[in-house]
Design a protein around this motif. Structure first.
Motif, mmCIF file in Angstrom:
data_model
loop_
_atom_site.group_PDB
_atom_site.id
_atom_site.type_symbol
_atom_site.label_atom_id
_atom_site.label_comp_id
_atom_site.label_asym_id
_atom_site.label_seq_id
_atom_site.Cartn_x
_atom_site.Cartn_y
_atom_site.Cartn_z
ATOM 1 N N THR A 1 49.665 27.869 36.629
ATOM 2 C CA THR A 1 49.570 26.616 35.867
ATOM 3 C C THR A 1 50.714 26.565 34.875
ATOM 4 O OG1 THR A 1 48.123 27.634 34.206
ATOM 5 C CG2 THR A 1 47.070 26.514 36.074
ATOM 6 N N ILE A 2 51.111 25.347 34.546
ATOM 7 C CA ILE A 2 52.190 25.155 33.589
ATOM 8 C C ILE A 2 51.794 24.012 32.655
ATOM 9 C CG2 ILE A 2 53.478 23.511 34.998
ATOM 10 C CD1 ILE A 2 56.036 24.975 34.121
ATOM 11 N N PRO A 3 52.020 24.150 31.352
ATOM 12 C CA PRO A 3 51.599 23.098 30.419
ATOM 13 C C PRO A 3 52.473 21.857 30.547
ATOM 14 C CG PRO A 3 51.938 25.212 29.293
ATOM 15 C CD PRO A 3 52.553 25.321 30.644
ATOM 16 N N SER A 4 51.842 20.715 30.416
ATOM 17 C CA SER A 4 52.568 19.447 30.445
ATOM 18 C C SER A 4 51.981 18.525 29.388
ATOM 19 C CB SER A 4 52.439 18.803 31.830
ATOM 20 O OG SER A 4 53.059 17.528 31.855
ATOM 21 N N TYR A 5 52.848 17.804 28.666
ATOM 22 C CA TYR A 5 52.377 16.890 27.638
ATOM 23 C C TYR A 5 51.595 15.730 28.244
ATOM 24 C CZ TYR A 5 54.508 18.592 23.338
ATOM 25 O OH TYR A 5 54.797 19.327 22.218
ATOM 26 N N SER A 6 50.439 15.481 27.669
ATOM 27 C CA SER A 6 49.653 14.316 28.061
ATOM 28 C C SER A 6 49.652 13.341 26.889
ATOM 29 C CB SER A 6 48.227 14.737 28.417
ATOM 30 O OG SER A 6 47.592 15.336 27.300
ATOM 31 N N SER A 7 48.624 12.527 26.776
ATOM 32 C CA SER A 7 48.537 11.581 25.677
ATOM 33 C C SER A 7 48.303 12.310 24.360
ATOM 34 C CB SER A 7 47.394 10.587 25.918
ATOM 35 O OG SER A 7 46.164 11.276 26.039
ATOM 36 N N ASN A 8 48.726 11.680 23.267
ATOM 37 C CA ASN A 8 48.526 12.210 21.913
ATOM 38 C C ASN A 8 49.164 13.582 21.704
ATOM 39 O OD1 ASN A 8 46.908 9.952 21.291
ATOM 40 N ND2 ASN A 8 45.111 10.952 22.137
ATOM 41 N N ASN A 9 50.275 13.837 22.452
ATOM 42 C CA ASN A 9 51.027 15.076 22.274
ATOM 43 C C ASN A 9 50.197 16.331 22.547
ATOM 44 O OD1 ASN A 9 53.456 13.835 21.600
ATOM 45 N ND2 ASN A 9 52.894 13.674 19.445
ATOM 46 N N ARG A 10 49.209 16.204 23.372
ATOM 47 C CA ARG A 10 48.407 17.373 23.740
ATOM 48 C C ARG A 10 48.841 17.886 25.099
ATOM 49 N NH1 ARG A 10 42.284 15.460 21.952
ATOM 50 N NH2 ARG A 10 42.715 15.270 19.701
ATOM 51 N N PHE A 11 48.752 19.200 25.264
ATOM 52 C CA PHE A 11 49.122 19.821 26.529
ATOM 53 C C PHE A 11 47.937 19.828 27.480
ATOM 54 C CE2 PHE A 11 52.727 22.524 24.668
ATOM 55 C CZ PHE A 11 53.668 21.662 25.179
ATOM 56 N N GLU A 12 48.250 19.627 28.738
ATOM 57 C CA GLU A 12 47.281 19.808 29.804
ATOM 58 C C GLU A 12 47.879 20.766 30.823
ATOM 59 O OE1 GLU A 12 46.191 16.121 31.540
ATOM 60 O OE2 GLU A 12 45.003 15.445 29.816
ATOM 61 N N GLU A 13 47.036 21.579 31.445
ATOM 62 C CA GLU A 13 47.516 22.534 32.437
ATOM 63 C C GLU A 13 47.632 21.851 33.803
ATOM 64 O OE1 GLU A 13 46.080 26.880 31.152
ATOM 65 O OE2 GLU A 13 44.433 25.508 31.606
ATOM 66 N N LYS A 14 48.802 21.986 34.391
ATOM 67 C CA LYS A 14 49.062 21.419 35.710
ATOM 68 C C LYS A 14 49.361 22.551 36.689
ATOM 69 C CE LYS A 14 48.824 17.154 34.228
ATOM 70 N NZ LYS A 14 47.775 16.219 34.673
ATOM 71 N N ASP A 15 48.845 22.414 37.894
ATOM 72 C CA ASP A 15 49.002 23.462 38.899
ATOM 73 C C ASP A 15 50.315 23.317 39.656
ATOM 74 O OD1 ASP A 15 46.454 24.590 38.382
ATOM 75 O OD2 ASP A 15 45.519 23.004 39.567
ATOM 76 N N ILE A 16 50.940 24.454 39.926
ATOM 77 C CA ILE A 16 52.115 24.505 40.790
ATOM 78 C C ILE A 16 51.851 25.549 41.878
ATOM 79 C CG2 ILE A 16 54.560 25.133 40.957
ATOM 80 C CD1 ILE A 16 55.021 24.064 38.228
ATOM 81 N N TYR A 17 52.121 25.162 43.114
ATOM 82 C CA TYR A 17 51.962 26.070 44.243
ATOM 83 C C TYR A 17 53.309 26.178 44.955
ATOM 84 C CZ TYR A 17 47.034 24.930 43.523
ATOM 85 O OH TYR A 17 45.784 24.729 42.973
ATOM 86 N N ILE A 18 53.740 27.396 45.202
ATOM 87 C CA ILE A 18 54.974 27.636 45.939
ATOM 88 C C ILE A 18 54.649 28.584 47.090
ATOM 89 C CG2 ILE A 18 57.329 28.526 45.873
ATOM 90 C CD1 ILE A 18 57.432 27.865 42.920
ATOM 91 N N LEU A 19 54.958 28.151 48.306
ATOM 92 C CA LEU A 19 54.728 28.968 49.496
ATOM 93 C C LEU A 19 56.049 29.116 50.247
ATOM 94 C CD1 LEU A 19 51.916 27.447 48.850
ATOM 95 C CD2 LEU A 19 51.314 28.053 51.180
ATOM 96 N N ILE A 20 56.260 30.294 50.793
ATOM 97 C CA ILE A 20 57.451 30.533 51.606
ATOM 98 C C ILE A 20 57.005 31.028 52.975
ATOM 99 C CG2 ILE A 20 59.570 31.866 51.862
ATOM 100 C CD1 ILE A 20 59.752 32.046 48.856
ATOM 101 N N LYS A 21 57.421 30.269 53.982
ATOM 102 C CA LYS A 21 57.103 30.653 55.361
ATOM 103 C C LYS A 21 58.178 30.097 56.282
ATOM 104 C CE LYS A 21 53.415 30.951 58.753
ATOM 105 N NZ LYS A 21 51.995 30.699 59.076
ATOM 106 N N ASN A 22 58.547 30.865 57.274
ATOM 107 C CA ASN A 22 59.601 30.468 58.218
ATOM 108 C C ASN A 22 60.902 30.126 57.493
ATOM 109 O OD1 ASN A 22 57.779 30.719 60.387
ATOM 110 N ND2 ASN A 22 57.069 28.609 60.113
ATOM 111 N N ASP A 23 61.189 30.870 56.422
ATOM 112 C CA ASP A 23 62.414 30.663 55.619
ATOM 113 C C ASP A 23 62.465 29.264 55.014
ATOM 114 O OD1 ASP A 23 63.065 33.194 56.368
ATOM 115 O OD2 ASP A 23 64.560 32.598 57.865
ATOM 116 N N ILE A 24 61.308 28.692 54.736
ATOM 117 C CA ILE A 24 61.209 27.375 54.102
ATOM 118 C C ILE A 24 60.381 27.511 52.826
ATOM 119 C CG2 ILE A 24 60.387 25.000 54.323
ATOM 120 C CD1 ILE A 24 60.765 25.234 57.317
#
Length: 317
Positions: A78-101
């Motif tokens: 998860t990575i923090p991202s600014y939402s309304s009223n200058n508050r942080f919300e956690e957002k998900d990031i997924y990174i997959l590597i397969k077949n050299d992609i």
């Protein structure tokens, strides 16, 4: 939105998986922006991906956020991202590597934040890559830069608040609430940063990278360590701010208590005198005095003024 980064320097955007002609040998990266959970099964079948890591995002164990097999590498954090009223919300990031992609799954909010804060443009006109390793490590670097940028933002807010606090003499409950909000945002960044660092440490142990890749990962780990130091500084500054504001509030309260004490003493002595002469005793000699009334008035005035002089000398006001 689906964005495919081809090895011939083309970047093509698609609106659905069905539009894509999947040619693994011609692709460096595929990014899914604003995907739905209902799309995951279709994506898994189309690109032969194991997406079990998506169901483990709430797990604390690092083994749920870094999964490496013979055919696929899966990272989720998860990575923090600014939402309304200058508050942080956690957002998900997924990174997959397969077949050299490199497959990347992002929400639109974090995509916009990455672009705004890091000035990151995802096309080969800005940056070209020879291998998927370079592209993957570039993405890791972008995320590290993102952490640096959001820490700089929150550090600036803390410094601005510090300057305001030093100049101001009056404070409201909202000021302490704002400090608590900044502490919470700082905490979210620290938790996310720690999780990302652990993933990079595991990535170093992988056998799929050469020495130059290890050097790049080590650079990012070192950068994240410096950022973590700034997060600690932020916590120290916020603690100092809380202590400063609480001290000033206590001083203001002490002033109020002093004023109330002065008023109480100044009023209580005249009240005592009036109370005595308001009693219905038969024999009170002062009632027969010709100058009794003006003397009592003078006594009342003196009993009010003398405490004021005393407190003035004590520098209570």
């Amino acid at each position: 939105m689906i964005e495919i980064y081809y090895k011939n320097n083309d970047v093509i955007t698609y609106s659905s998986v069905d539009e894509i002609e999947y040619q693994p040998n011609a692709i460096f990266s595929i990014r899914f922006i604003g995907f739905l959970n209902s799309d995951l099964e279709t994506i898994a079948q189309k690109f032969d991906l194991d997406l079990t890591s998506f169901s483990k995002k709430e797990d604390i164990e690092i083994s749920s956020h870094y999964i490496e097999s013979n055919t696929q590498l899966s990272l989720n954090f998860t990575i923090p991202s600014y939402s309304s009223n200058n508050r942080f919300e956690e957002k998900d990031i997924y990174i997959l590597i397969k077949n050299d992609i490199v497959f990347t799954f992002l929400s639109p909010d974090i995509e916009e934040s990455l672009n705004q804060l890091t000035q990151y443009i995802y096309n080969l006109k800005a940056t070209s890559f020879e291998t998927y390793h370079q592209l993957f490590l570039f993405q890791i670097g972008v995320i590290s830069d993102y952490y640096a940028d959001i820490v700089e933002l929150i550090s600036k807010k803390i410094k601005d608040l510090f300057q305001k606090t030093l100049k101001s003499k009056q404070f409201k409950e909202n000021d302490l609430d704002y400090i608590t909000e900044l502490k919470f945002n700082n905490l979210l960044i620290r938790e996310s940063l720690s999780e990302f660092q652990r993933i990079l440490f595991l990535l170093k142990k992988s056998n799929n990278y050469n020495d130059s890749s290890f050097d790049k990962i080590n650079e990012e780990i070192d950068d994240l360590t410096v950022i973590a130091d700034y997060l600690r500084y932020n916590f120290n500054r916020l603690d100092d701010l809380s202590g400063n504001i609480n001290s000033k509030i206590e001083l203001e309260q002490n002033k109020i208590f002093k004023i109330l004490t002065i008023i109480t003493v100044c009023i209580s002595l005249p009240t005592l005198i009036v109370g005595i002469y308001g009693m219905n005793f038969k024999h009170m000699p002062e009632l027969q005095w010709v100058l009794g009334y003006p003397i009592i008035l003078l006594l009342l005035i003196l009993s009010f003024i003398l405490p004021l002089i005393y407190f003035k000398r004590k520098k209570w006001f």
